[in-house]
Design an enzyme around this catalytic site. Structure first.
Site, mmCIF file in Angstrom:
data_model
loop_
_atom_site.group_PDB
_atom_site.id
_atom_site.type_symbol
_atom_site.label_atom_id
_atom_site.label_comp_id
_atom_site.label_asym_id
_atom_site.label_seq_id
_atom_site.Cartn_x
_atom_site.Cartn_y
_atom_site.Cartn_z
ATOM 1 C CE1 TYR A 140 -3.977 1.760 2.315
ATOM 2 C CE2 TYR A 140 -3.032 3.154 0.567
ATOM 3 C CZ TYR A 140 -4.253 2.763 1.453
ATOM 4 O OH TYR A 140 -5.077 3.623 1.617
ATOM 5 C CE LYS B 243 -6.129 1.273 -1.428
ATOM 6 N NZ LYS B 243 -5.613 2.719 -0.996
HETATM 7 O O1 MN9 Z 1 -7.100 8.237 0.758
HETATM 8 C C1 MN9 Z 1 -7.615 6.829 -1.318
HETATM 9 N N1 MN9 Z 1 -8.405 6.165 -0.198
HETATM 10 C C2 MN9 Z 1 -7.737 4.986 -0.300
HETATM 11 C C3 MN9 Z 1 -6.650 7.915 -0.263
HETATM 12 O O2 MN9 Z 1 -6.781 4.662 -0.827
HETATM 13 C C4 MN9 Z 1 -8.600 4.116 0.504
HETATM 14 C C5 MN9 Z 1 -8.554 7.936 -2.133
HETATM 15 O O3 MN9 Z 1 -9.780 6.956 -2.405
HETATM 16 C C6 MN9 Z 1 -8.961 9.146 -1.436
HETATM 17 O O4 MN9 Z 1 -9.569 8.864 -0.335
HETATM 18 C C7 MN9 Z 1 -9.667 9.840 -2.752
HETATM 19 C C8 MN9 Z 1 -10.023 11.168 -2.345
HETATM 20 O O5 MN9 Z 1 -8.835 12.034 -2.132
HETATM 21 O O6 MN9 Z 1 -9.248 10.030 -3.902
#
Ligand code: MN9
Length: 305
Positions: free
Chosen positions: A134, A163
């Site tokens: 991640y 990810k």
């Molecule tokens: O937080 C991402 N969330 C995850 C970073 O990785 C779970 C994105 O989904 C942001 O929440 C999104 C809004 O900036 O792009």
């Protein structure tokens, strides 16, 4: 499981909790099944959006046990197992494998480059399931200060991919070039990430409007980049509103509107007032075109849950 079988759209599932921060397993199941019914290819659970690192190990295991049995055969369950102690991450990884998950994922530990590599090497070596790193510099700025270390760790045995939650799509493409499974992590650039070769996306706002991200994904699969760009623009009109408010409370408000009350956050994050929440809803009502509102069920009366 190989990289090619994992592509697609994966909501980073919100974790429904009650007022005492206990898991609401039935609500979690219903939210997952709703998202899968729109066509999502699987779910990514207990990550940043699901506040996994703030939950107890028991609650994280209960979440897997609530969801795995309800998962349809043709969908995938990716479990974020990241923990400060790699032995806890291994325990969660083994539990996920016992309950039928398909892959694990982990944020990096707070450590120097050698410590980060050692953490991932130990976790990958002791996990039956393949590991998806991640990469999220916003929350772990020092973990991969040298991007080459990210590429090198991707080459470790049992590391399936990344990810990738960053806007550096050049680095993303370098990982794709090395044949790694890459999920686009920032919803704002899903179309661009797919253009650079990401095999799918994992995102928080996929909880609220999976239909839009599926439009982007399917357009990209057809090579219809103009269509993908247009749907990305519609998604970003909504994101622009959400990002002007406390983000996760705003996202939860959209999901609540579809009938899934995810309750309080472990972080305690919330709106500054009820008026602020109402202002968000009013802004979204103005921003959502009829087509998008219809697509994401914004005006439909949610089934009582
Ligand atoms: O937080 C991402 N969330 C995850 C970073 O990785 C779970 C994105 O989904 C942001 O929440 C999104 C809004 O900036 O792009």
């Amino acid at each position: 499981m190989s990289a090619s079988t994992f592509g697609g759209i994966y909501p980073a599932l919100l974790t429904p909790l009650d007022s005492t921060h206990q898991l609401r397993p039935e609500m979690a199941r219903q939210l997952m099944l709703h998202l899968l019914s729109t066509g999502a290819h699987g779910v990514y659970i207990a990550g940043s959006t699901g506040e996994g690192m703030r939950l107890t190990l028991e609650t994280r295991k209960a979440l897997v046990e609530a969801l795995a049995p309800a998962l349809p055969e043709d969908r995938h369950l990716i479990v974020h197992v990241g923990a400060p102690d790699v032995q806890d991450a291994i325990r969660l990884a083994n539990h996920a494998a016992e309950h039928g998950a398909h892959a694990i994922s982990s944020l990096p530990p707070v450590a120097d480059a050698d410590g980060v590599r050692a953490y991932y090497e130990t976790l990958a070596k002791n996990s039956v399931l393949p590991l998806i790193l991640y990469y999220f510099p916003k929350v772990s700025p020092d973990a991969f200060a040298d991007p080459q270390s990210l590429i090198d760790i991707c080459d470790l045995p049992n590391v399936l991919g990344v990810k990738f939650t960053d806007f550096n799509l050049y680095l993303m493409q370098r990982l794709v070039r090395r044949g790694k499974l890459v999920f686009n992590g920032y919803d704002e650039v899903l179309a661009a990430g797919l253009l650079m070769g990401a095999q799918g996306g994992i995102g928080s706002t996929y909880n609220a409007m999976p239909e839009i991200y599926l439009k982007i994904y399917r357009a990209a699969e057809r090579g219809d980049w103009e269509e993908a760009r247009q749907w990305q623009s519609r998604a970003n009109d909504v994101l622009a509103v959400l990002l002007r408010y406390p983000f996760f409370p705003a996202l939860r408000t959209m999901v609540e509107r579809r009938g899934f009350d995810c309750g309080p956050m472990m972080s305690g994050e919330g709106f500054r007032s009820q008026a602020e929440k109402q202002q968000l809803i009013a802004e979204l009502n103005k921003t959502l075109t009829d087509e998008v509102a219809e697509l994401i069920g914004w005006h439909s009366t949610p089934a009582v849950r």
